[in-house]
Design a protein around this motif. Structure first.
Motif, PDB file in Angstrom:
ATOM      1  N   LEU A 199      -5.170   6.214  -0.489  1.00  0.00           N
ATOM      2  CA  LEU A 199      -4.903   5.515  -1.754  1.00  0.00           C
ATOM      3  C   LEU A 199      -5.547   6.227  -2.939  1.00  0.00           C
ATOM      4  O   LEU A 199      -5.118   6.039  -4.085  1.00  0.00           O
ATOM      5  CB  LEU A 199      -5.429   4.076  -1.678  1.00  0.00           C
TER       6      LEU A 199
ATOM      7  N   LEU B 233       0.820  -1.206   0.000  1.00  0.00           N
ATOM      8  CA  LEU B 233       0.000   0.000   0.000  1.00  0.00           C
ATOM      9  C   LEU B 233       0.858   1.262   0.000  1.00  0.00           C
ATOM     10  O   LEU B 233       0.441   2.297  -0.527  1.00  0.00           O
ATOM     11  CB  LEU B 233      -0.930  -0.004   1.210  1.00  0.00           C
TER      12      LEU B 233
ATOM     13  N   LYS C  26       1.474   2.060  -3.520  1.00  0.00           N
ATOM     14  CA  LYS C  26       0.273   2.612  -4.148  1.00  0.00           C
ATOM     15  C   LYS C  26       0.055   4.065  -3.746  1.00  0.00           C
ATOM     16  O   LYS C  26      -0.364   4.886  -4.564  1.00  0.00           O
ATOM     17  CB  LYS C  26      -0.946   1.768  -3.764  1.00  0.00           C
TER      18      LYS C  26
ATOM     19  N   LEU D 208     -10.844  -0.026  -1.804  1.00  0.00           N
ATOM     20  CA  LEU D 208     -10.206  -1.346  -1.733  1.00  0.00           C
ATOM     21  C   LEU D 208     -11.235  -2.448  -2.011  1.00  0.00           C
ATOM     22  O   LEU D 208     -12.410  -2.287  -1.677  1.00  0.00           O
ATOM     23  CB  LEU D 208      -9.601  -1.552  -0.340  1.00  0.00           C
TER      24      LEU D 208
END
Length: 434
Positions: A430, A256, A259, A434
């Motif tokens: 992000l 993550l 990302k 998700l």
């Protein structure tokens, strides 16, 4: 059968009914209440879809990004040409009175002027505008990610309040039944009047809690409606369920982290700012060179054009101290943009680590409450209820057991809401779900 035995029989029957009721209450958080399909709010996706179309803050960010995109063409364009007309010798050496007719003056000069920047300046200005447009687009995406996170968090909080209200109402019903049991035992001389009074006091306190929960829901709905761009008192559907949390394998920090560095809208905007500032520095150094103005000049004598001239004009960059100051300013702005990018990345990754840890803690806490503490609290209550019916414990012990069930269920709902809030923050970082 004596009167005392009859009272004990009635108390035992009431206790068995209560045990069945408690088992039903402890089986889950509650039965969802169906809401009107036309209203947003049944799930978080309906709120997000509505907000994407109607949130005024996000609309303003989109319009700003559109405006920045239009500035790209403006930055790379040449300035408009200029036309100058000069009437020469309007009295023709004193032979006539002054005239403004081109055919009657000594001569008329038409000058068409076009400003031309030094080679490469136009390209740099266009590139700067493109990067600024990318930054504006990134800020729009970042604004939406922030709005979406606030909506997701508010939805989870509203779900928690609704479920807490439902739980409080269920426990209130249970307390009414416990009051009846206490009244039966008091009438049979098996308990003190204080038991009945304590049951009534508990109910009064729960009524106060219901009022507080209703007020909090009103405030939260007003905030949600503001995020949706709706009137504060507009109705919302009752939240039915929370989203499932992602599998722990998908929440690895290292994956993550990459990302976030690649996709976070704020980081993308800051990177565009750094690149644009770098181009601005190049432009500042190119200001050492002059800009040009070229002109094409036809000259009219009476009714005919008999002479053609060309001209070139340039500015002389004599103010070197000013240009050196501009270059130092550009260097400082670039260093500031780079530092801001580094600070933003550090802060975002710290928030990612914090929220991933919080999400994992909420998940483990909910599992512990659902599979350990809540069954233990239920067993404690059943044992206390049976002991109270047989006169082995007092009413205070029964109330404590009831509070343990209530606290366990409230804690479980709170853990679910906390997990959703942490998930919303991770998705904000992000820039995607998700």
């Amino acid at each position: 059968m004596t009167a005392g035995q009859s009272a004990k029989t009635r108390a035992g029957a009431a206790g068995r009914q209560l045990a069945v009721l408690v088992a039903m209450l402890a089986a889950g958080v509650g039965v969802p209440v169906l809401a009107d399909d036309a209203l947003p709010g049944r799930d978080v996706q309906s709120l997000l879809a509505f907000a994407r179309e109607h949130n005024p803050e996000y609309a303003g960010l989109r319009y700003e990004a559109d405006a920045a995109a239009e500035r790209v063409a403006i930055a790379g364009a040449l300035p408009d040409p200029k036309l100058r007309t000069e009437l020469m010798d309007i009295t023709r050496g004193g032979e006539q009175s002054a005239s403004l007719s081109p055919s009657r003056v000594g001569s008329t000069r038409y000058t068409l002027l076009q400003e031309l920047p030094w080679f490469g300046k136009r390209d740099l200005r266009g590139e700067i505008a493109e990067l600024e447009a990318e930054g504006a687009q990134g800020r729009a995406f970042g604004g939406w990610a922030d709005i979406a996170a606030r909506i997701k968090t508010a939805y989870a909080q509203l779900y928690y309040l609704r479920q807490s209200e439902r739980l409080t109402q269920e426990i209130l019903d249970l307390m009414r039944r416990l009051e009846k049991v206490a009244q039966i035992r008091y009438a049979s001389g098996l308990a003190a009047q204080q038991d009945v009074i304590r049951a009534q006091v508990e109910q009064t306190g729960m009524h106060g809690e219901l009022i507080a929960l209703e007020t909090e829901q009103h405030h939260l709905q007003s905030r949600l409606n503001a995020l949706l761009g709706r009137p504060a008192h507009a109705a919302l559907a009752s939240p039915e369920q929370l989203r499932a949390l992602p599998d722990p394998a998908r929440l690895d920090f290292s994956a993550l982290e990459e990302k976030v560095r690649v996709r976070n809208p704020l980081l993308l905007a800051e990177e565009s700012r750094v690149k644009a500032t770098g181009k601005s520095r190049e432009l500042a150094y190119k200001n050492r060179y002059p800009d040009f103005t070229v002109g094409f000049v036809p000259n009219q004598f009476q009714n005919a054009v008999r002479q053609w001239d060309l001209m070139v004009e340039l500015n002389i960059p004599l103010q070197q101290s000013t240009r050196r100051a501009q270059e130092r300013e550009a260097e400082a702005l670039l260093a500031a943009a780079q530092s801001r990018l580094s600070a933003t990345a550090t802060q975002l990754l710290a928030e990612l680590s914090e929220n991933l840890a919080g999400l994992d803690a909420a998940r483990r806490n909910e599992d512990l409450l659902a599979n350990s503490l809540l069954p233990q609290a239920e067993a404690t209550f059943r044992s206390a209820l049976a002991a109270y019916e047989n006169g082995k414990v007092d009413f205070a012990t029964l109330l404590d057991a009831q509070r343990q069930i209530r606290q366990a269920r409230q804690s479980r709902i709170r853990a679910l809401a906390e997990g959703q809030a942490r998930l919303a923050e991770v998705e904000r970082l992000l820039g995607e779900d998700l």
